[in-house]
Design a protein around this motif. Structure first.
Motif, PDB file in Angstrom:
ATOM      1  N   ALA A   1       0.739  -1.135  -0.066  1.00 30.38           N
ATOM      2  CA  ALA A   1       0.090   0.146   0.092  1.00 30.38           C
ATOM      3  C   ALA A   1       0.959   1.313   0.114  1.00 30.38           C
ATOM      4  CB  ALA A   1      -0.987  -0.031   1.147  1.00 30.38           C
ATOM      5  N   ASP A   2       2.212   1.294   0.794  1.00 32.22           N
ATOM      6  CA  ASP A   2       2.963   2.333   0.763  1.00 32.22           C
ATOM      7  C   ASP A   2       3.289   2.587  -0.609  1.00 32.22           C
ATOM      8  OD1 ASP A   2       4.221   4.641   2.323  1.00 32.22           O
ATOM      9  OD2 ASP A   2       6.047   3.402   1.551  1.00 32.22           O
ATOM     10  N   ALA A   3       4.045   1.569  -1.210  1.00 30.75           N
ATOM     11  CA  ALA A   3       4.721   1.532  -2.529  1.00 30.75           C
ATOM     12  C   ALA A   3       4.067   1.865  -3.689  1.00 30.75           C
ATOM     13  CB  ALA A   3       5.633   0.348  -2.554  1.00 30.75           C
ATOM     14  N   GLN A   4       2.726   1.552  -3.444  1.00 29.09           N
ATOM     15  CA  GLN A   4       1.594   1.593  -4.533  1.00 29.09           C
ATOM     16  C   GLN A   4       2.198   1.025  -5.868  1.00 29.09           C
ATOM     17  OE1 GLN A   4       0.508   6.101  -4.387  1.00 29.09           O
ATOM     18  NE2 GLN A   4      -1.231   5.313  -3.175  1.00 29.09           N
ATOM     19  N   ILE A   5       2.593  -0.219  -5.899  1.00 29.21           N
ATOM     20  CA  ILE A   5       3.079  -0.900  -7.035  1.00 29.21           C
ATOM     21  C   ILE A   5       2.185  -2.087  -7.151  1.00 29.21           C
ATOM     22  CG2 ILE A   5       5.498  -0.007  -7.074  1.00 29.21           C
ATOM     23  CD1 ILE A   5       5.932  -2.952  -5.685  1.00 29.21           C
ATOM     24  N   ASP A   6       2.194  -2.722  -8.556  1.00 29.13           N
ATOM     25  CA  ASP A   6       1.483  -3.863  -8.678  1.00 29.13           C
ATOM     26  C   ASP A   6       2.167  -4.913  -7.951  1.00 29.13           C
ATOM     27  OD1 ASP A   6       0.383  -6.351  -9.898  1.00 29.13           O
ATOM     28  OD2 ASP A   6       0.764  -5.409 -11.895  1.00 29.13           O
ATOM     29  N   PRO A   7       1.559  -5.735  -7.232  1.00 30.83           N
ATOM     30  CA  PRO A   7       2.276  -6.780  -6.647  1.00 30.83           C
ATOM     31  C   PRO A   7       3.132  -7.744  -7.411  1.00 30.83           C
ATOM     32  CG  PRO A   7      -0.150  -6.502  -5.673  1.00 30.83           C
ATOM     33  CD  PRO A   7       0.165  -5.797  -7.016  1.00 30.83           C
ATOM     34  N   LYS A   8       2.459  -7.707  -8.685  1.00 29.34           N
ATOM     35  CA  LYS A   8       3.349  -8.799  -9.623  1.00 29.34           C
ATOM     36  C   LYS A   8       4.853  -8.090  -9.816  1.00 29.34           C
ATOM     37  CE  LYS A   8      -0.285 -10.599 -12.610  1.00 29.34           C
ATOM     38  NZ  LYS A   8      -1.563  -9.393 -12.320  1.00 29.34           N
ATOM     39  N   SER A   9       5.043  -6.952  -9.422  1.00 29.21           N
ATOM     40  CA  SER A   9       6.360  -6.313  -9.845  1.00 29.21           C
ATOM     41  C   SER A   9       7.441  -6.835  -8.785  1.00 29.21           C
ATOM     42  CB  SER A   9       6.350  -4.992 -10.263  1.00 29.21           C
ATOM     43  OG  SER A   9       5.907  -4.215  -8.877  1.00 29.21           O
ATOM     44  N   ILE A  10       6.940  -7.488  -7.720  1.00 30.28           N
ATOM     45  CA  ILE A  10       8.001  -8.208  -6.656  1.00 30.28           C
ATOM     46  C   ILE A  10       8.583  -9.209  -7.505  1.00 30.28           C
ATOM     47  CG2 ILE A  10       8.191  -9.190  -4.614  1.00 30.28           C
ATOM     48  CD1 ILE A  10       7.366  -6.348  -4.419  1.00 30.28           C
ATOM     49  N   ASP A  11       9.893  -9.194  -7.741  1.00 31.44           N
ATOM     50  CA  ASP A  11      10.669 -10.146  -8.192  1.00 31.44           C
ATOM     51  C   ASP A  11      11.254 -11.261  -7.352  1.00 31.44           C
ATOM     52  OD1 ASP A  11      10.506  -8.892 -10.742  1.00 31.44           O
ATOM     53  OD2 ASP A  11      12.116  -7.902 -10.410  1.00 31.44           O
ATOM     54  N   ALA A  12      11.381 -11.082  -6.087  1.00 37.52           N
ATOM     55  CA  ALA A  12      11.967 -12.022  -5.118  1.00 37.52           C
ATOM     56  C   ALA A  12      11.627 -11.430  -3.572  1.00 37.52           C
ATOM     57  CB  ALA A  12      13.253 -12.119  -5.544  1.00 37.52           C
ATOM     58  N   ILE A  13      11.778 -12.307  -2.777  1.00 41.26           N
ATOM     59  CA  ILE A  13      11.498 -11.739  -1.304  1.00 41.26           C
ATOM     60  C   ILE A  13      12.501 -12.409  -0.459  1.00 41.26           C
ATOM     61  CG2 ILE A  13       9.650 -12.494   0.568  1.00 41.26           C
ATOM     62  CD1 ILE A  13       7.723 -12.740  -1.508  1.00 41.26           C
ATOM     63  N   PHE A  14      12.863 -11.627   0.429  1.00 44.47           N
ATOM     64  CA  PHE A  14      14.023 -12.026   1.484  1.00 44.47           C
ATOM     65  C   PHE A  14      13.359 -11.845   2.759  1.00 44.47           C
ATOM     66  CE2 PHE A  14      16.198 -10.882  -2.506  1.00 44.47           C
ATOM     67  CZ  PHE A  14      17.027 -11.696  -2.514  1.00 44.47           C
ATOM     68  N   VAL A  15      12.909 -12.803   3.521  1.00 41.65           N
ATOM     69  CA  VAL A  15      12.497 -12.853   4.798  1.00 41.65           C
ATOM     70  C   VAL A  15      13.444 -12.941   6.046  1.00 41.65           C
ATOM     71  CG1 VAL A  15      10.718 -13.768   6.133  1.00 41.65           C
ATOM     72  CG2 VAL A  15      10.436 -14.243   3.707  1.00 41.65           C
ATOM     73  N   ALA A  16      13.619 -11.968   6.932  1.00 44.01           N
ATOM     74  CA  ALA A  16      14.294 -11.933   8.115  1.00 44.01           C
ATOM     75  C   ALA A  16      13.538 -12.661   9.363  1.00 44.01           C
ATOM     76  CB  ALA A  16      14.965 -10.631   8.463  1.00 44.01           C
ATOM     77  N   ASN A  17      14.009 -13.418   9.913  1.00 41.89           N
ATOM     78  CA  ASN A  17      13.640 -14.166  11.034  1.00 41.89           C
ATOM     79  C   ASN A  17      14.409 -14.932  11.975  1.00 41.89           C
ATOM     80  OD1 ASN A  17      12.046 -16.905  12.109  1.00 41.89           O
ATOM     81  ND2 ASN A  17      10.810 -15.196  12.463  1.00 41.89           N
ATOM     82  N   LYS A  18      14.544 -14.944  13.126  1.00 46.44           N
ATOM     83  CA  LYS A  18      15.342 -15.633  13.788  1.00 46.44           C
ATOM     84  C   LYS A  18      15.006 -17.009  14.214  1.00 46.44           C
ATOM     85  CE  LYS A  18      17.640 -16.193  18.428  1.00 46.44           C
ATOM     86  NZ  LYS A  18      18.396 -17.196  17.998  1.00 46.44           N
ATOM     87  N   ALA A  19      14.063 -17.307  14.699  1.00 42.17           N
ATOM     88  CA  ALA A  19      13.506 -18.523  15.511  1.00 42.17           C
ATOM     89  C   ALA A  19      12.131 -18.854  15.397  1.00 42.17           C
ATOM     90  CB  ALA A  19      14.042 -18.434  16.826  1.00 42.17           C
ATOM     91  N   SER A  20      11.496 -18.656  14.392  1.00 38.68           N
ATOM     92  CA  SER A  20      10.117 -19.034  14.302  1.00 38.68           C
ATOM     93  C   SER A  20       9.868 -20.318  14.206  1.00 38.68           C
ATOM     94  CB  SER A  20       9.518 -18.590  12.988  1.00 38.68           C
ATOM     95  OG  SER A  20      10.069 -19.340  11.711  1.00 38.68           O
ATOM     96  N   GLY A  21      10.807 -21.380  14.028  1.00 34.22           N
ATOM     97  CA  GLY A  21      10.569 -23.022  14.301  1.00 34.22           C
ATOM     98  C   GLY A  21      10.524 -23.048  15.728  1.00 34.22           C
ATOM     99  N   SER A  22      11.333 -22.182  16.788  1.00 27.38           N
ATOM    100  CA  SER A  22      11.146 -22.500  17.989  1.00 27.38           C
ATOM    101  C   SER A  22      10.100 -21.696  18.799  1.00 27.38           C
ATOM    102  CB  SER A  22      12.561 -22.143  18.761  1.00 27.38           C
ATOM    103  OG  SER A  22      13.598 -22.628  18.323  1.00 27.38           O
ATOM    104  N   PHE A  23       9.931 -20.438  18.251  1.00 26.95           N
ATOM    105  CA  PHE A  23       8.835 -19.879  18.882  1.00 26.95           C
ATOM    106  C   PHE A  23       7.268 -20.135  18.480  1.00 26.95           C
ATOM    107  CE2 PHE A  23      12.142 -16.203  19.048  1.00 26.95           C
ATOM    108  CZ  PHE A  23      12.057 -16.041  20.400  1.00 26.95           C
ATOM    109  N   ASN A  24       7.417 -20.595  17.412  1.00 27.12           N
ATOM    110  CA  ASN A  24       5.917 -20.746  16.752  1.00 27.12           C
ATOM    111  C   ASN A  24       5.689 -22.156  15.678  1.00 27.12           C
ATOM    112  OD1 ASN A  24       7.303 -17.757  15.513  1.00 27.12           O
ATOM    113  ND2 ASN A  24       5.473 -17.732  16.938  1.00 27.12           N
ATOM    114  N   ASN A  25       6.843 -23.029  16.058  1.00 26.71           N
ATOM    115  CA  ASN A  25       6.711 -24.276  15.522  1.00 26.71           C
ATOM    116  C   ASN A  25       6.426 -24.095  14.005  1.00 26.71           C
ATOM    117  OD1 ASN A  25       7.141 -25.931  17.567  1.00 26.71           O
ATOM    118  ND2 ASN A  25       5.133 -25.740  18.323  1.00 26.71           N
ATOM    119  N   GLN A  26       6.925 -23.246  13.435  1.00 30.83           N
ATOM    120  CA  GLN A  26       6.787 -22.577  11.775  1.00 30.83           C
ATOM    121  C   GLN A  26       8.101 -22.189  11.234  1.00 30.83           C
ATOM    122  OE1 GLN A  26       3.776 -22.787   9.455  1.00 30.83           O
ATOM    123  NE2 GLN A  26       5.721 -22.995   8.617  1.00 30.83           N
ATOM    124  N   ARG A  27       8.914 -23.137  10.462  1.00 30.60           N
ATOM    125  CA  ARG A  27       9.834 -22.699   9.861  1.00 30.60           C
ATOM    126  C   ARG A  27       9.433 -22.622   8.265  1.00 30.60           C
ATOM    127  NH1 ARG A  27      12.838 -26.154  13.398  1.00 30.60           N
ATOM    128  NH2 ARG A  27      14.159 -25.112  14.563  1.00 30.60           N
TER     129      ARG A  27
END
Ligand code: COA
Length: 369
Positions: free
Chosen positions: A34-60
């Motif tokens: 919403a802030d960027a006001q771009i077509d979602p299709k223009s996202i070429d790749a995603i980098f997700v930063a997370n330390k420990a969701s496997g331990s905190f949330n049982n979700q890697r």
């Protein structure tokens, strides 16, 4: 280098009992698009930063969880570097853009820490320290060693540690996304509960949930905030193996690279978000980044040199200390917050500094117009 921050979003940092990890991810993706006001299709790749969701949330496998928010399923990966995960995800995204493989990428940092008890949280965070040489230590205990060393070597005082806390809680007061909106006095800090001597409860960053996201692009854009330089430093995992406990060499290396790439020096920087996971960490950071001479930062901060009207504004968001520290989100929040300040025309040269563990990993980004 031609990389701009074309979208930024920070969710509320707090104990978010009503939101799941997936809810936070959805909020981050929708908010930044919403802030960027771009077509979602223009996202070429995603980098997700997370330390420990496997331990905190049982979700890697968070890359997949973020990618599926998009109809075209962009390639996605999770980056982990303890509390520096966000800074490292930025570096990976910047390198991918510089390679020319991608033109527009999403960097999203998220952590949902409050689904487990406080003692489990401390144990999960401690997996970022050396299992062999620091087994049984929590992060407050490790930073307490650094604080005691600094106090003995440079004469840093209890009151000076407290002045970092008072300043950052004051800054957070004006930040609606901050976890705490409470002002404290030097006495409040000095009299708060002891956690690991000399660090007290109010010297510590809190346990937090939160999400932050930015979109970086090498395509032409009318947005102002540009990446000018970045750097990455490493050091030994265990404190026992360090040459000098009075400095974080990883920060020094990352800063040197970033300033060289940006062709700027410390006096050019007007404002910085630095990694103040504990009060002593801000003092180390602003010395190791070169904003203040070694052993002089604590007194300077106490004299008001690191706030509005001083030499440089340090942690205008409230920092990790008062804005909150959902670990994987922190490094991305720093960039989103600073990019927003640049967009609003408040500052032109800014720096973000993100540390993993007790200083084994550091990432520095310099942004400007
Ligand atoms: N700063 C300011 N206030 C804090 C706080 C913090 N860091 N942590 C908790 N509080 C407040 C809470 O809001 C609560 O206030 P209230 O009584 O008005 O509601 C009160 O202090 C007690 O909170 P509680 O959740 O019981 O604290 P706790 O004792 O479980 O945890 C710490 C406090 C400091 C031990 C915990 O925040 C911690 O471990 N921090 C360090 C996190 C860390 O190591 N991160 C990685 C860094 S490398």
């Amino acid at each position: 280098m031609n990389i701009k921050v074309i979208g930024n979003y920070i969710g509320k940092f707090a104990e978010l009992w009503e939101q799941s990890l997936t809810d936070l991810i959805k909020e981050g993706v929708e908010g930044v698009l919403a802030d960027a006001q771009i077509d979602p299709k223009s996202i070429d790749a995603i980098f997700v930063a997370n330390k420990a969701s496997g331990s905190f949330n049982n979700q890697r496998h968070l890359g997949a969880l973020v990618s599926e928010q998009f109809a075209h399923f962009p390639p996605a990966m999770r980056i982990e570097g303890a509390c520096a995960s966000g800074g490292l995800a930025m570096l990976a995204a910047e390198q991918a853009l510089l390679s020319g493989v991608y033109k527009t990428v999403l960097v999203l940092g998220v952590e949902k820490m409050t689904d487990v008890s406080g003692s489990e949280t401390a144990a999960i965070l401690a997996t970022a320290a050396s299992r062999e040489k620091e087994y049984g230590s929590t992060f407050p205990a490790l930073y307490a060693i650094l604080a005691n060393y600094h106090m003995n070597k440079y004469g840093t005082t209890r009151e000076q540690l407290s002045s970092v806390v008072v300043k950052n809680h004051l800054h957070a007061f004006d930040n609606p996304k901050a976890q705490f909106h409470k002002k404290f006095t030097l006495e409040d800090v000095a009299n708060s509960a002891m956690v690991a001597s000399p660090l007290r409860l109010l010297d510590c960053s809190p346990i937090s949930d939160g999400v932050a996201a930015v979109i970086l692009s090498s395509k032409p854009s009318s947005r102002k905030a540009k990446i000018l330089g970045f750097g990455h430093g490493q050091d030994t995992l265990a404190l026992a193996d360090r040459q000098d406990l009075g400095r974080l060499a990883a920060t020094e290396k990352a800063a040197k690279q970033a300033f060289l790439m940006a062709k700027l020096s410390q006096t050019d920087i007007q404002v910085a978000e630095v990694h103040d996971c504990f009060s002593i960490a801000e003092i180390l950071a602003v010395e190791d980044l070169g904003f203040f001479a070694k052993g002089k930062a604590a007194a300077a901060i106490a004299k008001g040199k690191a706030t509005y009207g001083g030499q440089i504004v340090i942690n205008p968001s409230g920092g990790l200390k008062a804005c909150g520290h959902p670990v994987g989100a922190t490094g991305v929040k720093q960039i989103a917050f600073l990019a927003n300040l640049i967009e609003k025309g408040k500052f032109e040269r800014v720096l973000a500094h993100n540390v993993g563990g007790s200083g084994a990993t550091a990432a520095v980004n310099i942004l400007g117009i």
